[in-house]
Design a protein around this motif. Sequence first.
Motif, PDB file in Angstrom:
ATOM      1  N   ARG A   1       0.988  -1.384   0.096  1.00 46.79           N
ATOM      2  CA  ARG A   1      -0.213   0.121   0.090  1.00 46.79           C
ATOM      3  C   ARG A   1       0.689   1.241  -0.113  1.00 46.79           C
ATOM      4  N   GLN A   2       2.035   1.260   0.356  1.00 44.69           N
ATOM      5  CA  GLN A   2       2.912   2.304   0.620  1.00 44.69           C
ATOM      6  C   GLN A   2       3.323   2.468  -0.810  1.00 44.69           C
TER       7      GLN A   2
ATOM      8  N   ARG B   1     -13.218   8.187   3.808  1.00 41.69           N
ATOM      9  CA  ARG B   1     -12.253   7.758   5.017  1.00 41.69           C
ATOM     10  C   ARG B   1     -11.051   8.660   5.055  1.00 41.69           C
ATOM     11  N   LEU B   2     -11.467   9.935   5.771  1.00 42.83           N
ATOM     12  CA  LEU B   2     -10.406  11.051   5.929  1.00 42.83           C
ATOM     13  C   LEU B   2     -10.493  11.054   7.597  1.00 42.83           C
ATOM     14  N   PHE B   3      -9.443  11.765   7.862  1.00 41.54           N
ATOM     15  CA  PHE B   3      -9.313  12.081   9.512  1.00 41.54           C
ATOM     16  C   PHE B   3     -10.284  13.365   9.717  1.00 41.54           C
TER      17      PHE B   3
ATOM     18  N   GLU C   1      -3.178  18.375   7.063  1.00 38.93           N
ATOM     19  CA  GLU C   1      -2.544  17.088   7.697  1.00 38.93           C
ATOM     20  C   GLU C   1      -3.059  15.858   7.181  1.00 38.93           C
TER      21      GLU C   1
ATOM     22  N   ARG D   1      -5.067  13.058  -1.859  1.00 41.52           N
ATOM     23  CA  ARG D   1      -4.253  12.265  -0.977  1.00 41.52           C
ATOM     24  C   ARG D   1      -3.661  10.896  -1.884  1.00 41.52           C
TER      25      ARG D   1
ATOM     26  N   ILE E   1      -0.047  13.476   5.949  1.00 39.07           N
ATOM     27  CA  ILE E   1       0.346  12.048   6.807  1.00 39.07           C
ATOM     28  C   ILE E   1       0.398  11.014   5.587  1.00 39.07           C
ATOM     29  N   LYS E   2      -0.140  11.093   4.531  1.00 31.93           N
ATOM     30  CA  LYS E   2      -0.069  10.082   3.386  1.00 31.93           C
ATOM     31  C   LYS E   2       1.134  10.587   2.624  1.00 31.93           C
TER      32      LYS E   2
ATOM     33  N   LEU F   1       4.004  12.017   3.600  1.00 33.18           N
ATOM     34  CA  LEU F   1       5.007  11.709   4.424  1.00 33.18           C
ATOM     35  C   LEU F   1       5.339  10.057   4.435  1.00 33.18           C
ATOM     36  N   LEU F   2       4.439   9.179   4.429  1.00 30.30           N
ATOM     37  CA  LEU F   2       4.773   7.867   4.409  1.00 30.30           C
ATOM     38  C   LEU F   2       5.915   7.055   3.387  1.00 30.30           C
TER      39      LEU F   2
ATOM     40  N   GLN G   1      -8.740  16.378  11.813  1.00 24.25           N
ATOM     41  CA  GLN G   1      -7.592  16.970  11.195  1.00 24.25           C
ATOM     42  C   GLN G   1      -7.795  18.124  10.093  1.00 24.25           C
TER      43      GLN G   1
ATOM     44  N   PHE H   1     -11.506   5.586  -1.345  1.00 21.25           N
ATOM     45  CA  PHE H   1     -12.841   5.101  -1.180  1.00 21.25           C
ATOM     46  C   PHE H   1     -14.010   5.609  -1.612  1.00 21.25           C
TER      47      PHE H   1
END
Lengths: 394, 213
Positions: B83-84, B95-97, B104, B153, B108-109, B111-112, B100, B91
């Motif tokens: 997945r990285q 499916r978001l935060f 952000e 994202r 968060i995606k 930076l992974l 935040q 989706f």
Amino acid sequence: MPLSYKNIAPFLKAGQNKVSRWLSYIGLGVGVLLLLSSVQMYTNINHLIRDKNSRKSGTDFISITKTITNDNMGKDNRFTDGDIKELQAQPFIDGAAPLKANAFKVTANAGNMIPFSTDVFVEALDNNFIDTVPSGFKWTEGDEFVPVIFSSEFLEMYNVFAPSWDLPQMSEKTASSVQLFLQCHGRDGNRQYKAKIVAFSDRINSILVPEKFLAQQNKALEGVENVPASRVFLKTKDANNPQLLTYLAEKNYHVNKDKTKFGRVKGVLQAIVSGLAGFGVLVILLALVLFSFYLQLMIARSKDNLQLLLTLGYSPGWLSKTVAQKWIPVYTAIIVAAVVATQLLHLGFQHFVTPARDELPLLIDWIVLLIAILLLALSIAINYRLVKKSLLKL
Amino acid sequence: MQISLQQVVPDFFETGKSNGSQLWNQSLSFSTGENIHIVAPSGSGKTSLIHFLYGLRKDYSGHILYDNNDIKNFDAEKFSTWRQQNISIIFQDLRLFTQQTVLENLEIKRLLFPYHKESRITAMAKRLGIENKLTKLCSTCSYGEQQRIAIIRALQQPFDFLLLDEPFSHLDENNRQKAMELMQEEATERKAAIILTDLKKIDYFQAERMLYL
């Protein structure tokens, strides 16, 4: 910029439960301090009490006999080969040697020089157990004289009563130059040997002759080869070892109480300190459990966010490691503080409890540091496993 | 990379429901560089298919393979690696935060496994008309804006496959086209495949294969 806890911190709802977190920190600190200072105290007690009696070689020698009671009075209370083998097999006993005794009668006199004659007993002991063994301490038939190692205490006793019997008092040097005669009487005959004191022993209260001499006379005069020993000499690292004392008491062996009196004190002190250490371990466990509740609560509260992070491709291993690592500085600080406090307590103990001694090392024992490092590793490992397990359950 | 389906049928399908499907209970493969358009009415299993392909659910018979690896045997660590770097997703339920900020959520995606620089986020947000929302809490954005956040994202990582589950349901025609253009550009740059599911055919999605569920 590599990912760190800072990046995921906003997604973790951690700040709600400060009380349990701080309680767990305090608990951990108190528990670690209790454990470390107990271990340090344990080593201090060992150190101080062992020093009381130890020889320069770092080994203690004690003689034991079977305790004579009204019940066993008429029986043979000598040590069998089995008894000696069992003693030798104990982990806290480094060696056991029987004090072999004479089966024949011996009378000692100093000839015409000193008008003194007395019945004596002679014994023989493995040379490794004697503190002063001169090179000439051996005998073969036909030798000019039998070498004798004499107890220093016996000479002292002689010097005490000698004046009242109009006998001359003697220094060790003079006594060594006196020509002695040993009259040996037995079932199968009489023999006379010249003898000479070749050394004095502080350790053994007896008159020692070479093993070969004793064995030969026992055989020639009484026809016996192996006379069972009434006394056994033990070599041990620590005559005050509570394990040794318990074992001897269980076997009903008698030992000089003066040599082992610190052992009983030490046993009690060590029991108290062990109890404290056990309590410390309990407090540490409780603190870790409390902290695990805090972590589990944090994970439960952040469940949706953590689930989404995993869905987006965050690895459970990385997340667990990162979350667990977050507390490494806190845990390190707590355990370092406990080590420092233990060091201060140790210095205080030296200063106030043993002010006249300088025999305790200034720094805490290395084992205390090792335990501190192990505790730190254990706390981090527990947190890591807990977080990973909780994450995989999501 | 190749994704293969071998006789995949959802467990919850009644017997015979997969008859006539060009995908269920079939053997087929998708390769990088392809654009695959899957069209189906509601209730025919579009979201289930995307979830099966992404490894979120295992309630199906048959096999799904990433290259030659059956994903039913993957653990969470293995999925995280794919997945990285290999599979990205939008989706249907986004499916978001929500607590935040938009930035952000994107960072968060990114930076992974960074594929773009941070400045590219702003450029993409500007292109899709949400640059003024970057510092706002996600929960304060409309569903259409959140859909565009989810799109941006998904484009922050390297991928061989981009899975889109009705990604435009709350966008107007203009924004749909802009978003589709952006996604196709990004996929082309990575030589990646797009698998897009929707209720009806989308004309501006240049698909090489069209499959009916």
